[in-house]
Enzyme design. Sequence first.
Site, PDB file in Angstrom:
ATOM      1  N   SER A  28       0.805  -1.221   0.000  1.00 11.75           N
ATOM      2  CA  SER A  28       0.000   0.000   0.000  1.00 11.75           C
ATOM      3  C   SER A  28       0.837   1.269   0.000  1.00 11.75           C
ATOM      4  O   SER A  28       0.427   2.285  -0.575  1.00 11.75           O
ATOM      5  CB  SER A  28      -0.947  -0.005   1.207  1.00 11.75           C
ATOM      6  N   ASP A  81      10.628   0.777  -1.488  1.00  8.90           N
ATOM      7  CA  ASP A  81       9.704  -0.253  -1.019  1.00  8.90           C
ATOM      8  C   ASP A  81       9.267   0.070   0.404  1.00  8.90           C
ATOM      9  O   ASP A  81       9.893   0.884   1.093  1.00  8.90           O
ATOM     10  CB  ASP A  81      10.397  -1.623  -1.071  1.00  8.90           C
ATOM     11  N   GLY A  82       8.212  -0.564   0.853  1.00  3.17           N
ATOM     12  CA  GLY A  82       7.735  -0.387   2.216  1.00  3.17           C
ATOM     13  C   GLY A  82       8.310  -1.435   3.144  1.00  3.17           C
ATOM     14  O   GLY A  82       9.140  -2.256   2.757  1.00  3.17           O
ATOM     15  N   ALA A  83       7.850  -1.418   4.388  1.00  2.00           N
ATOM     16  CA  ALA A  83       8.262  -2.419   5.377  1.00  2.00           C
ATOM     17  C   ALA A  83       7.158  -2.537   6.419  1.00  2.00           C
ATOM     18  O   ALA A  83       6.359  -1.624   6.609  1.00  2.00           O
ATOM     19  CB  ALA A  83       9.583  -2.037   6.034  1.00  2.00           C
ATOM     20  N   GLY A  97       2.767  -8.120   2.465  1.00  2.05           N
ATOM     21  CA  GLY A  97       2.153  -7.950   1.143  1.00  2.05           C
ATOM     22  C   GLY A  97       2.279  -9.185   0.266  1.00  2.05           C
ATOM     23  O   GLY A  97       1.732  -9.209  -0.841  1.00  2.05           O
ATOM     24  N   GLU A 103      10.958  -9.327  -3.519  1.00  4.33           N
ATOM     25  CA  GLU A 103      11.443  -8.079  -2.926  1.00  4.33           C
ATOM     26  C   GLU A 103      12.883  -8.226  -2.450  1.00  4.33           C
ATOM     27  O   GLU A 103      13.698  -7.319  -2.626  1.00  4.33           O
ATOM     28  CB  GLU A 103      10.546  -7.669  -1.758  1.00  4.33           C
ATOM     29  N   LYS A 121       5.255   1.985  12.021  1.00  6.84           N
ATOM     30  CA  LYS A 121       6.047   0.792  11.697  1.00  6.84           C
ATOM     31  C   LYS A 121       7.375   0.740  12.464  1.00  6.84           C
ATOM     32  O   LYS A 121       8.119  -0.233  12.338  1.00  6.84           O
ATOM     33  CB  LYS A 121       6.325   0.743  10.193  1.00  6.84           C
TER      34      LYS A 121
END
Length: 222
Positions: A28, A81-83, A97, A103, A121
Amino acid sequence: MNVKQIAAEKAVDDFVKDGMIVGLGTGSTAYYAIKRVGELVEKGFKLTCVATSVQTEKIAEECGITVVDLDDVGYIDVTIDGADEVDPKMQLIKGLGGALLREKIVASASREEIIIVDDSKLVDTLGTRSPLPVEVLRFGHLKTKKALEKQGCIATLRVKDGETFVTDGGNHIYDCRFEKIDNPFFLESRINVIPGVVDNGLFLNMATSVIISSPDGKVRMM
């Protein structure tokens, strides 16, 4: 603009330059980064991108972004990228995800791995909020589960929309709930030697920068 979008756009604006090869994350928060990269392409930036999931590839193509296979490039300039968790040493848990394997492969091929998160986070110790996703082969996965739980966790097979979740690589994911992960490097080595484990969601010594956004709109960097 929400907190995820703020961090994502900051990352793209600060780190993506014309002519780069860019890794596109999954999830997201990464979604907003992909949209921002698409805006740069529309402005005339010549960018070549590698996607970390089938989902990301579809979003990128909808945004007019050229997506190539990882093996078609020598390296990636920057991946955004997210975490799911970030500790004070920039060690990460990723994979909620469902794209942890791709990734991690893309991250390992990247000169810079920029992580974008909101401040929810951030944790003092990994594993205190998020489970650790572990990707496993379907064959004998119940045996793999038992071996994972010997490491001190409760392992739950991931289900989505009433069906067992299947990764882009055709595997299952066990979400492993630890009380906390005091020694992530040791745990990573213990998990990865279990027969049936493909990889795990500990991303250690991979992040080069972490961009953190807060509900008040402020952004800071680790």
